[in-house]
Design a protein around this motif. Structure first.
Motif, mmCIF file in Angstrom:
data_model
loop_
_atom_site.group_PDB
_atom_site.id
_atom_site.type_symbol
_atom_site.label_atom_id
_atom_site.label_comp_id
_atom_site.label_asym_id
_atom_site.label_seq_id
_atom_site.Cartn_x
_atom_site.Cartn_y
_atom_site.Cartn_z
ATOM 1 N N ASN A 231 0.828 -1.211 0.000
ATOM 2 C CA ASN A 231 0.000 0.000 0.000
ATOM 3 C C ASN A 231 0.860 1.259 0.000
ATOM 4 O O ASN A 231 0.580 2.232 -0.707
ATOM 5 C CB ASN A 231 -0.925 -0.004 1.215
ATOM 6 C CG ASN A 231 -1.860 1.188 1.230
ATOM 7 O OD1 ASN A 231 -2.668 1.370 0.327
ATOM 8 N ND2 ASN A 231 -1.733 2.018 2.267
ATOM 9 N N ASN A 234 2.649 1.526 -3.416
ATOM 10 C CA ASN A 234 1.657 1.755 -4.464
ATOM 11 C C ASN A 234 1.287 3.230 -4.556
ATOM 12 O O ASN A 234 0.880 3.724 -5.621
ATOM 13 C CB ASN A 234 0.414 0.908 -4.172
ATOM 14 C CG ASN A 234 -0.607 0.952 -5.288
ATOM 15 O OD1 ASN A 234 -0.268 1.032 -6.461
ATOM 16 N ND2 ASN A 234 -1.881 0.875 -4.911
ATOM 17 N N HIS A 235 1.440 3.950 -3.433
ATOM 18 C CA HIS A 235 1.095 5.373 -3.420
ATOM 19 C C HIS A 235 2.347 6.269 -3.417
ATOM 20 O O HIS A 235 2.252 7.468 -3.146
ATOM 21 C CB HIS A 235 0.219 5.700 -2.198
ATOM 22 C CG HIS A 235 -1.150 5.099 -2.287
ATOM 23 N ND1 HIS A 235 -1.440 3.826 -1.842
ATOM 24 C CD2 HIS A 235 -2.317 5.606 -2.784
ATOM 25 C CE1 HIS A 235 -2.723 3.573 -2.051
ATOM 26 N NE2 HIS A 235 -3.282 4.634 -2.607
ATOM 27 N N THR A 259 -7.087 -5.067 -5.517
ATOM 28 C CA THR A 259 -6.437 -3.815 -5.125
ATOM 29 C C THR A 259 -6.521 -2.778 -6.249
ATOM 30 O O THR A 259 -6.424 -3.106 -7.440
ATOM 31 C CB THR A 259 -4.954 -4.077 -4.777
ATOM 32 O OG1 THR A 259 -4.907 -4.954 -3.657
ATOM 33 C CG2 THR A 259 -4.225 -2.781 -4.449
ATOM 34 N N ASP A 260 -6.701 -1.526 -5.873
ATOM 35 C CA ASP A 260 -6.686 -0.414 -6.837
ATOM 36 C C ASP A 260 -5.227 -0.016 -7.066
ATOM 37 O O ASP A 260 -4.684 0.825 -6.350
ATOM 38 C CB ASP A 260 -7.499 0.758 -6.281
ATOM 39 C CG ASP A 260 -7.555 1.935 -7.255
ATOM 40 O OD1 ASP A 260 -7.237 1.734 -8.446
ATOM 41 O OD2 ASP A 260 -7.894 3.047 -6.814
ATOM 42 N N TRP A 261 -4.603 -0.632 -8.048
ATOM 43 C CA TRP A 261 -3.177 -0.403 -8.293
ATOM 44 C C TRP A 261 -2.945 0.898 -9.040
ATOM 45 O O TRP A 261 -3.595 1.169 -10.040
ATOM 46 C CB TRP A 261 -2.595 -1.569 -9.096
ATOM 47 C CG TRP A 261 -2.561 -2.869 -8.344
ATOM 48 C CD1 TRP A 261 -3.437 -3.910 -8.482
ATOM 49 C CD2 TRP A 261 -1.634 -3.245 -7.330
ATOM 50 N NE1 TRP A 261 -3.118 -4.924 -7.618
ATOM 51 C CE2 TRP A 261 -2.003 -4.546 -6.900
ATOM 52 C CE3 TRP A 261 -0.533 -2.619 -6.744
ATOM 53 C CZ2 TRP A 261 -1.309 -5.230 -5.913
ATOM 54 C CZ3 TRP A 261 0.158 -3.301 -5.762
ATOM 55 C CH2 TRP A 261 -0.221 -4.577 -5.350
ATOM 56 N N HIS A 262 -2.015 1.711 -8.534
ATOM 57 C CA HIS A 262 -1.618 2.939 -9.208
ATOM 58 C C HIS A 262 -0.315 2.744 -9.983
ATOM 59 O O HIS A 262 0.146 3.659 -10.672
ATOM 60 C CB HIS A 262 -1.439 4.069 -8.187
ATOM 61 C CG HIS A 262 -2.671 4.303 -7.369
ATOM 62 N ND1 HIS A 262 -3.871 4.702 -7.917
ATOM 63 C CD2 HIS A 262 -2.901 4.163 -6.030
ATOM 64 C CE1 HIS A 262 -4.784 4.818 -6.965
ATOM 65 N NE2 HIS A 262 -4.223 4.490 -5.808
#
Length: 415
Positions: A231, A234-235, A259-262
Protein backbone atom coordinates in the motif's frame (compact mmCIF):
# COMPACT_ATOMS: atom_id res chain seq x y z
CA UNK A 1 31.23 -50.06 -6.66
CA UNK A 2 30.84 -51.01 -10.33
CA UNK A 3 31.30 -48.09 -12.67
CA UNK A 4 28.38 -49.18 -14.93
CA UNK A 5 25.96 -49.57 -12.04
CA UNK A 6 23.04 -47.15 -11.76
CA UNK A 7 23.71 -45.38 -8.49
CA UNK A 8 20.93 -44.74 -6.04
CA UNK A 9 20.87 -41.56 -3.97
CA UNK A 10 18.32 -41.11 -1.19
CA UNK A 11 17.53 -37.56 -0.09
CA UNK A 12 15.79 -37.20 3.28
CA UNK A 13 13.86 -34.03 4.00
CA UNK A 14 10.84 -32.64 5.88
CA UNK A 15 8.07 -30.12 5.27
CA UNK A 16 8.56 -27.69 8.16
CA UNK A 17 8.51 -24.56 6.00
CA UNK A 18 9.55 -24.70 2.33
CA UNK A 19 13.33 -24.53 2.54
CA UNK A 20 14.20 -28.15 3.40
CA UNK A 21 12.05 -29.62 0.63
CA UNK A 22 13.20 -27.03 -1.90
CA UNK A 23 16.86 -27.77 -1.15
CA UNK A 24 16.16 -31.48 -1.65
CA UNK A 25 14.43 -30.80 -4.97
CA UNK A 26 17.32 -28.62 -6.12
CA UNK A 27 19.94 -31.29 -5.40
CA UNK A 28 17.77 -33.97 -7.03
CA UNK A 29 17.41 -31.80 -10.14
CA UNK A 30 21.16 -31.16 -10.34
CA UNK A 31 22.02 -34.86 -9.90
CA UNK A 32 19.56 -35.90 -12.59
CA UNK A 33 20.62 -33.14 -14.97
CA UNK A 34 24.32 -33.85 -14.54
CA UNK A 35 24.28 -37.66 -14.46
CA UNK A 36 21.11 -38.51 -16.36
CA UNK A 37 20.54 -42.25 -16.78
CA UNK A 38 23.49 -43.22 -14.54
CA UNK A 39 21.65 -42.27 -11.36
CA UNK A 40 18.34 -42.79 -9.59
CA UNK A 41 17.35 -40.20 -7.00
CA UNK A 42 14.53 -40.58 -4.49
CA UNK A 43 13.26 -38.03 -1.96
CA UNK A 44 11.63 -39.29 1.24
CA UNK A 45 10.23 -37.66 4.36
CA UNK A 46 10.68 -39.96 7.40
CA UNK A 47 8.18 -37.86 9.35
CA UNK A 48 5.43 -38.97 6.98
CA UNK A 49 5.71 -42.45 8.50
CA UNK A 50 2.91 -43.07 11.01
CA UNK A 51 5.46 -44.55 13.42
CA UNK A 52 7.21 -41.20 13.72
CA UNK A 53 6.15 -39.49 16.97
CA UNK A 54 3.06 -37.36 16.51
CA UNK A 55 4.76 -34.24 17.89
CA UNK A 56 7.49 -34.50 15.22
CA UNK A 57 4.95 -35.15 12.46
CA UNK A 58 2.70 -32.30 13.64
CA UNK A 59 5.65 -29.92 13.99
CA UNK A 60 5.68 -29.67 10.20
CA UNK A 61 2.12 -28.41 9.78
CA UNK A 62 2.30 -26.39 13.00
CA UNK A 63 5.63 -24.72 12.18
CA UNK A 64 4.25 -21.56 10.61
CA UNK A 65 1.52 -21.19 13.23
CA UNK A 66 3.95 -21.53 16.12
CA UNK A 67 6.59 -19.14 14.83
CA UNK A 68 3.95 -16.58 13.84
CA UNK A 69 1.52 -16.72 16.75
CA UNK A 70 3.94 -17.69 19.53
CA UNK A 71 7.26 -16.13 18.47
CA UNK A 72 8.66 -15.75 21.97
CA UNK A 73 7.86 -19.36 22.84
CA UNK A 74 9.54 -20.48 19.62
CA UNK A 75 12.60 -18.33 20.32
CA UNK A 76 12.98 -19.62 23.87
CA UNK A 77 12.53 -23.21 22.73
CA UNK A 78 15.06 -22.75 19.93
CA UNK A 79 17.68 -21.16 22.17
CA UNK A 80 17.18 -23.58 25.06
CA UNK A 81 17.46 -26.70 22.90
CA UNK A 82 20.58 -25.24 21.26
CA UNK A 83 22.54 -25.47 24.52
CA UNK A 84 25.69 -27.56 24.03
CA UNK A 85 25.02 -29.85 27.00
CA UNK A 86 21.54 -30.74 25.72
CA UNK A 87 22.65 -31.93 22.28
CA UNK A 88 23.66 -35.49 23.32
CA UNK A 89 20.31 -35.84 25.09
CA UNK A 90 18.45 -34.68 21.98
CA UNK A 91 20.48 -37.00 19.75
CA UNK A 92 19.73 -40.01 21.95
CA UNK A 93 16.04 -39.12 21.98
CA UNK A 94 15.92 -38.77 18.19
CA UNK A 95 17.76 -42.07 17.77
CA UNK A 96 15.22 -43.90 19.94
CA UNK A 97 12.22 -42.18 18.35
CA UNK A 98 13.24 -42.55 14.70
CA UNK A 99 15.41 -45.67 14.63
CA UNK A 100 12.72 -48.03 13.31
CA UNK A 101 11.56 -45.56 10.68
CA UNK A 102 15.09 -44.80 9.49
CA UNK A 103 16.09 -48.47 9.44
CA UNK A 104 13.14 -49.41 7.24
CA UNK A 105 13.73 -46.49 4.87
CA UNK A 106 17.33 -47.59 4.39
CA UNK A 107 16.20 -51.19 3.84
CA UNK A 108 13.54 -50.12 1.35
CA UNK A 109 15.69 -47.82 -0.80
CA UNK A 110 19.11 -49.54 -0.43
CA UNK A 111 20.90 -46.30 -1.38
CA UNK A 112 24.53 -45.88 -2.42
CA UNK A 113 24.53 -42.49 -0.69
CA UNK A 114 22.22 -40.55 1.63
CA UNK A 115 21.73 -36.78 1.70
CA UNK A 116 19.72 -35.08 4.42
CA UNK A 117 18.41 -31.52 4.30
CA UNK A 118 16.76 -31.65 7.74
CA UNK A 119 18.55 -31.35 11.11
CA UNK A 120 16.78 -34.10 13.06
CA UNK A 121 17.97 -37.07 11.01
CA UNK A 122 21.73 -37.15 11.59
CA UNK A 123 21.81 -39.17 14.85
CA UNK A 124 19.29 -41.89 13.84
CA UNK A 125 20.93 -42.20 10.41
CA UNK A 126 24.34 -42.74 11.97
CA UNK A 127 22.83 -45.27 14.39
CA UNK A 128 21.30 -47.33 11.59
CA UNK A 129 24.49 -47.23 9.56
CA UNK A 130 26.63 -48.17 12.54
CA UNK A 131 24.50 -51.10 13.72
CA UNK A 132 23.96 -52.50 10.21
CA UNK A 133 27.57 -51.77 9.17
CA UNK A 134 26.32 -50.08 6.01
CA UNK A 135 29.19 -48.74 3.91
CA UNK A 136 27.06 -45.82 2.75
CA UNK A 137 28.26 -42.20 2.91
CA UNK A 138 25.96 -39.70 4.60
CA UNK A 139 25.92 -36.03 3.57
CA UNK A 140 24.19 -33.13 5.28
CA UNK A 141 23.04 -29.95 3.51
CA UNK A 142 22.53 -27.06 5.95
CA UNK A 143 19.70 -24.75 4.89
CA UNK A 144 20.24 -21.55 6.89
CA UNK A 145 22.89 -18.93 6.26
CA UNK A 146 24.20 -18.07 9.73
CA UNK A 147 22.02 -19.00 12.75
CA UNK A 148 22.23 -22.79 12.72
CA UNK A 149 21.08 -25.06 15.54
CA UNK A 150 23.76 -27.39 16.95
CA UNK A 151 21.57 -30.43 16.31
CA UNK A 152 22.63 -30.17 12.64
CA UNK A 153 26.17 -31.25 13.50
CA UNK A 154 27.26 -34.82 14.14
CA UNK A 155 30.87 -36.00 14.04
CA UNK A 156 30.05 -39.21 12.10
CA UNK A 157 28.56 -37.45 9.07
CA UNK A 158 30.93 -37.87 6.11
CA UNK A 159 30.46 -34.46 4.45
CA UNK A 160 28.75 -31.21 5.37
CA UNK A 161 27.64 -28.77 2.69
CA UNK A 162 27.28 -25.40 4.39
CA UNK A 163 26.21 -22.02 3.00
CA UNK A 164 28.78 -19.64 4.50
CA UNK A 165 32.10 -19.30 6.28
CA UNK A 166 30.16 -18.48 9.44
CA UNK A 167 28.40 -21.86 9.39
CA UNK A 168 31.68 -23.62 8.59
CA UNK A 169 33.19 -22.16 11.76
CA UNK A 170 30.11 -23.13 13.75
CA UNK A 171 30.37 -26.70 12.47
CA UNK A 172 34.04 -26.89 13.46
CA UNK A 173 33.14 -25.66 16.94
CA UNK A 174 30.59 -28.46 17.19
CA UNK A 175 32.51 -31.67 16.58
CA UNK A 176 32.91 -31.54 12.78
CA UNK A 177 36.38 -31.94 11.27
CA UNK A 178 37.34 -29.14 8.81
CA UNK A 179 38.13 -31.66 6.06
CA UNK A 180 34.48 -32.74 6.08
CA UNK A 181 33.11 -29.27 5.39
CA UNK A 182 32.42 -27.80 1.95
CA UNK A 183 31.21 -24.18 1.65
CA UNK A 184 28.78 -24.74 -1.20
CA UNK A 185 25.96 -22.28 -0.57
CA UNK A 186 22.34 -23.34 -0.06
CA UNK A 187 21.17 -25.34 -3.09
CA UNK A 188 18.67 -23.52 -5.27
CA UNK A 189 17.02 -24.58 -8.51
CA UNK A 190 19.54 -25.43 -11.26
CA UNK A 191 17.67 -22.90 -13.43
CA UNK A 192 19.40 -20.05 -11.59
CA UNK A 193 22.66 -21.05 -13.25
CA UNK A 194 21.29 -22.20 -16.61
CA UNK A 195 18.65 -19.58 -17.53
CA UNK A 196 19.58 -16.45 -19.45
CA UNK A 197 19.96 -13.38 -17.22
CA UNK A 198 18.80 -10.98 -19.97
CA UNK A 199 16.16 -8.98 -18.06
CA UNK A 200 14.71 -7.33 -21.16
CA UNK A 201 14.18 -10.66 -22.94
CA UNK A 202 12.72 -12.26 -19.83
CA UNK A 203 10.31 -9.37 -19.26
CA UNK A 204 9.16 -9.58 -22.86
CA UNK A 205 8.51 -13.28 -22.39
CA UNK A 206 6.60 -12.66 -19.15
CA UNK A 207 4.62 -9.74 -20.55
CA UNK A 208 5.94 -7.15 -18.11
CA UNK A 209 6.67 -3.52 -18.92
CA UNK A 210 10.21 -2.48 -19.79
CA UNK A 211 12.09 0.45 -18.28
CA UNK A 212 10.54 0.32 -14.80
CA UNK A 213 12.23 -0.74 -11.59
CA UNK A 214 10.58 -4.08 -10.87
CA UNK A 215 9.82 -5.15 -7.29
CA UNK A 216 9.22 -8.87 -6.90
CA UNK A 217 7.06 -9.38 -3.80
CA UNK A 218 6.90 -12.94 -2.43
CA UNK A 219 4.86 -13.97 0.57
CA UNK A 220 1.50 -14.76 2.09
CA UNK A 221 -0.67 -13.38 4.87
CA UNK A 222 1.83 -14.95 7.27
CA UNK A 223 4.37 -12.35 6.14
CA UNK A 224 3.74 -9.37 8.37
CA UNK A 225 3.90 -5.89 6.83
CA UNK A 226 3.19 -7.27 3.34
CA UNK A 227 -0.07 -5.44 2.81
CA UNK A 228 1.22 -2.24 4.44
CA UNK A 229 4.37 -2.36 2.33
CA UNK A 230 2.47 -2.74 -0.93
CA UNK A 231 0.00 0.00 0.00
CA UNK A 232 2.84 2.38 0.85
CA UNK A 233 4.82 1.79 -2.33
CA UNK A 234 1.66 1.75 -4.46
CA UNK A 235 1.10 5.37 -3.42
CA UNK A 236 4.71 6.48 -3.74
CA UNK A 237 5.98 8.67 -6.56
CA UNK A 238 8.51 6.16 -7.88
CA UNK A 239 8.44 4.79 -11.42
CA UNK A 240 8.10 1.16 -10.40
CA UNK A 241 6.06 -1.95 -11.10
CA UNK A 242 5.08 -4.87 -8.90
CA UNK A 243 5.23 -8.60 -9.45
CA UNK A 244 3.37 -10.26 -6.56
CA UNK A 245 3.40 -13.99 -5.79
CA UNK A 246 0.84 -15.00 -3.16
CA UNK A 247 2.40 -18.37 -2.31
CA UNK A 248 -0.84 -20.36 -2.75
CA UNK A 249 -2.60 -18.05 -0.27
CA UNK A 250 -5.97 -17.71 -2.04
CA UNK A 251 -7.28 -14.99 0.29
CA UNK A 252 -4.20 -12.86 -0.32
CA UNK A 253 -4.39 -13.53 -4.05
CA UNK A 254 -8.00 -12.34 -4.19
CA UNK A 255 -7.12 -9.25 -2.17
CA UNK A 256 -4.21 -8.42 -4.47
CA UNK A 257 -6.41 -8.88 -7.53
CA UNK A 258 -9.00 -6.52 -6.03
CA UNK A 259 -6.44 -3.81 -5.13
CA UNK A 260 -6.69 -0.41 -6.84
CA UNK A 261 -3.18 -0.40 -8.29
CA UNK A 262 -1.62 2.94 -9.21
CA UNK A 263 1.44 1.17 -10.59
CA UNK A 264 1.64 -1.71 -13.07
CA UNK A 265 1.10 -4.93 -11.12
CA UNK A 266 1.29 -8.57 -12.17
CA UNK A 267 -0.34 -10.93 -9.69
CA UNK A 268 0.32 -14.66 -9.42
CA UNK A 269 -1.31 -17.05 -6.97
CA UNK A 270 1.54 -19.53 -7.42
CA UNK A 271 4.44 -19.95 -9.83
CA UNK A 272 6.61 -22.88 -10.84
CA UNK A 273 9.21 -20.70 -12.59
CA UNK A 274 10.43 -18.53 -9.70
CA UNK A 275 14.02 -18.40 -11.07
CA UNK A 276 12.73 -16.72 -14.22
CA UNK A 277 10.73 -14.14 -12.24
CA UNK A 278 13.71 -13.37 -10.03
CA UNK A 279 16.14 -13.00 -12.92
CA UNK A 280 13.67 -10.63 -14.61
CA UNK A 281 13.26 -8.41 -11.51
CA UNK A 282 15.38 -5.67 -9.91
CA UNK A 283 14.84 -6.33 -6.19
CA UNK A 284 12.92 -8.58 -3.83
CA UNK A 285 10.52 -7.82 -0.98
CA UNK A 286 9.99 -10.80 1.33
CA UNK A 287 10.73 -12.51 4.66
CA UNK A 288 14.18 -13.64 5.76
CA UNK A 289 13.82 -17.38 5.14
CA UNK A 290 16.97 -19.24 4.17
CA UNK A 291 15.56 -20.43 0.84
CA UNK A 292 14.10 -17.15 -0.42
CA UNK A 293 17.22 -15.24 0.63
CA UNK A 294 19.50 -17.77 -1.09
CA UNK A 295 17.40 -17.67 -4.26
CA UNK A 296 17.43 -13.89 -4.27
CA UNK A 297 21.22 -13.74 -3.90
CA UNK A 298 21.63 -16.40 -6.60
CA UNK A 299 19.67 -14.12 -8.93
CA UNK A 300 21.65 -11.03 -7.87
CA UNK A 301 18.57 -9.39 -6.32
CA UNK A 302 18.90 -6.90 -3.44
CA UNK A 303 16.44 -7.78 -0.68
CA UNK A 304 14.07 -5.61 1.33
CA UNK A 305 13.38 -7.77 4.38
CA UNK A 306 10.01 -6.93 5.90
CA UNK A 307 9.57 -9.93 8.22
CA UNK A 308 12.02 -11.92 10.36
CA UNK A 309 11.16 -15.02 12.40
CA UNK A 310 13.30 -15.08 15.57
CA UNK A 311 15.94 -17.78 15.61
CA UNK A 312 17.45 -18.92 12.33
CA UNK A 313 15.97 -16.07 10.24
CA UNK A 314 17.66 -13.46 12.42
CA UNK A 315 21.05 -14.64 11.19
CA UNK A 316 19.88 -14.65 7.57
CA UNK A 317 18.77 -11.03 7.82
CA UNK A 318 21.95 -9.90 9.57
CA UNK A 319 24.05 -11.67 6.93
CA UNK A 320 22.31 -9.86 4.07
CA UNK A 321 22.56 -6.44 5.71
CA UNK A 322 26.16 -6.92 6.88
CA UNK A 323 27.25 -7.66 3.33
CA UNK A 324 25.31 -4.75 1.82
CA UNK A 325 22.93 -6.90 -0.22
CA UNK A 326 19.74 -5.63 1.37
CA UNK A 327 18.03 -3.82 4.22
CA UNK A 328 15.64 -4.61 7.05
CA UNK A 329 12.46 -2.54 6.99
CA UNK A 330 9.83 -3.52 9.54
CA UNK A 331 7.65 -0.41 9.30
CA UNK A 332 6.32 1.74 6.48
CA UNK A 333 8.54 4.75 7.23
CA UNK A 334 11.70 2.64 6.95
CA UNK A 335 10.34 1.03 3.78
CA UNK A 336 9.83 4.43 2.14
CA UNK A 337 13.24 5.68 3.27
CA UNK A 338 15.00 2.56 1.97
CA UNK A 339 13.31 2.60 -1.43
CA UNK A 340 14.01 6.33 -1.79
CA UNK A 341 17.71 5.82 -1.10
CA UNK A 342 17.89 2.84 -3.44
CA UNK A 343 16.27 4.71 -6.35
CA UNK A 344 17.80 8.15 -5.75
CA UNK A 345 20.50 9.37 -8.18
CA UNK A 346 19.20 7.13 -10.95
CA UNK A 347 19.34 4.02 -8.75
CA UNK A 348 23.00 4.28 -7.79
CA UNK A 349 22.66 2.52 -4.41
CA UNK A 350 20.37 -0.14 -5.88
CA UNK A 351 23.04 -0.98 -8.48
CA UNK A 352 25.66 -1.24 -5.73
CA UNK A 353 23.42 -3.56 -3.72
CA UNK A 354 22.80 -5.63 -6.84
CA UNK A 355 26.51 -6.20 -7.33
CA UNK A 356 26.94 -7.14 -3.67
CA UNK A 357 24.06 -9.62 -3.93
CA UNK A 358 25.71 -11.20 -6.98
CA UNK A 359 28.98 -11.47 -5.06
CA UNK A 360 27.21 -13.41 -2.29
CA UNK A 361 25.01 -15.56 -4.50
CA UNK A 362 25.86 -19.18 -5.31
CA UNK A 363 23.55 -20.17 -8.18
CA UNK A 364 25.54 -23.36 -8.82
CA UNK A 365 25.37 -24.71 -5.25
CA UNK A 366 23.14 -27.66 -6.21
CA UNK A 367 25.63 -28.73 -8.88
CA UNK A 368 28.53 -28.47 -6.42
CA UNK A 369 26.69 -30.78 -4.02
CA UNK A 370 25.71 -33.13 -6.85
CA UNK A 371 29.29 -33.46 -8.08
CA UNK A 372 30.72 -34.05 -4.60
CA UNK A 373 28.03 -36.63 -3.88
CA UNK A 374 28.71 -38.44 -7.15
CA UNK A 375 32.42 -38.62 -6.46
CA UNK A 376 31.90 -39.50 -2.81
CA UNK A 377 29.89 -42.61 -3.66
CA UNK A 378 33.09 -44.18 -4.96
CA UNK A 379 34.83 -43.82 -1.61
CA UNK A 380 34.44 -45.80 1.60
CA UNK A 381 32.81 -43.73 4.37
CA UNK A 382 35.23 -42.25 6.84
CA UNK A 383 34.47 -44.58 9.76
CA UNK A 384 36.85 -45.13 12.67
CA UNK A 385 36.47 -48.89 13.39
CA UNK A 386 37.43 -48.60 17.05
CA UNK A 387 35.02 -45.73 17.57
CA UNK A 388 32.35 -47.59 15.59
CA UNK A 389 32.60 -50.60 17.92
CA UNK A 390 32.21 -48.38 20.97
CA UNK A 391 29.35 -46.53 19.31
CA UNK A 392 27.60 -49.83 18.48
CA UNK A 393 27.83 -50.97 22.08
CA UNK A 394 26.44 -47.66 23.34
CA UNK A 395 23.64 -47.69 20.77
CA UNK A 396 22.58 -51.21 21.65
CA UNK A 397 22.44 -50.31 25.34
CA UNK A 398 20.42 -47.18 24.52
CA UNK A 399 17.90 -48.96 22.28
CA UNK A 400 17.45 -51.92 24.63
CA UNK A 401 16.88 -49.54 27.52
CA UNK A 402 13.90 -48.08 25.67
CA UNK A 403 12.72 -51.42 24.25
CA UNK A 404 13.46 -50.59 20.62
CA UNK A 405 13.61 -53.76 18.53
CA UNK A 406 17.18 -54.62 17.51
CA UNK A 407 17.68 -57.19 14.69
CA UNK A 408 19.23 -60.41 15.99
CA UNK A 409 22.05 -60.36 13.45
CA UNK A 410 23.90 -57.65 15.37
CA UNK A 411 26.86 -59.55 16.89
CA UNK A 412 27.11 -57.19 19.86
CA UNK A 413 23.53 -57.75 20.96
CA UNK A 414 23.26 -58.70 24.60
CA UNK A 415 22.13 -62.25 25.37
Amino acid sequence: MQENKTRKVLILTADAGFGHRSAANAVKGALEQRYSTSIKVEIANPLDDKRAPFFLRDSQSDYDRIVRNLPELYRVGYETSDARLLIPVLENALTVLLFDVMRDIMKQFQPDAVITTYPLYQAPLVAVRTLHRYQVPIYTVVTDLVSVHRIWFHPQIDQYFVPTEEVSELAQNNRVSPDRIEISGIPVSPLFSTLSADKEALRNELGWQQGKTTFLVVGSRRVEQLEATLNTLNHSGHDIQFVCVAGKDQALYKQLMATDWHKPAYIYEFVSDMPKLMLASDCLISKAGGLIVSESLAAGLPILLIDIIPGQETGNAEYVVHHGAGEIALDTVTILETVFHWLNEDGKILRECTQKARNLGKPGAAFTIAEKTWEGQKATPNIDLGLAKELRENLIRLLERYHVDIPAEFPLRKK
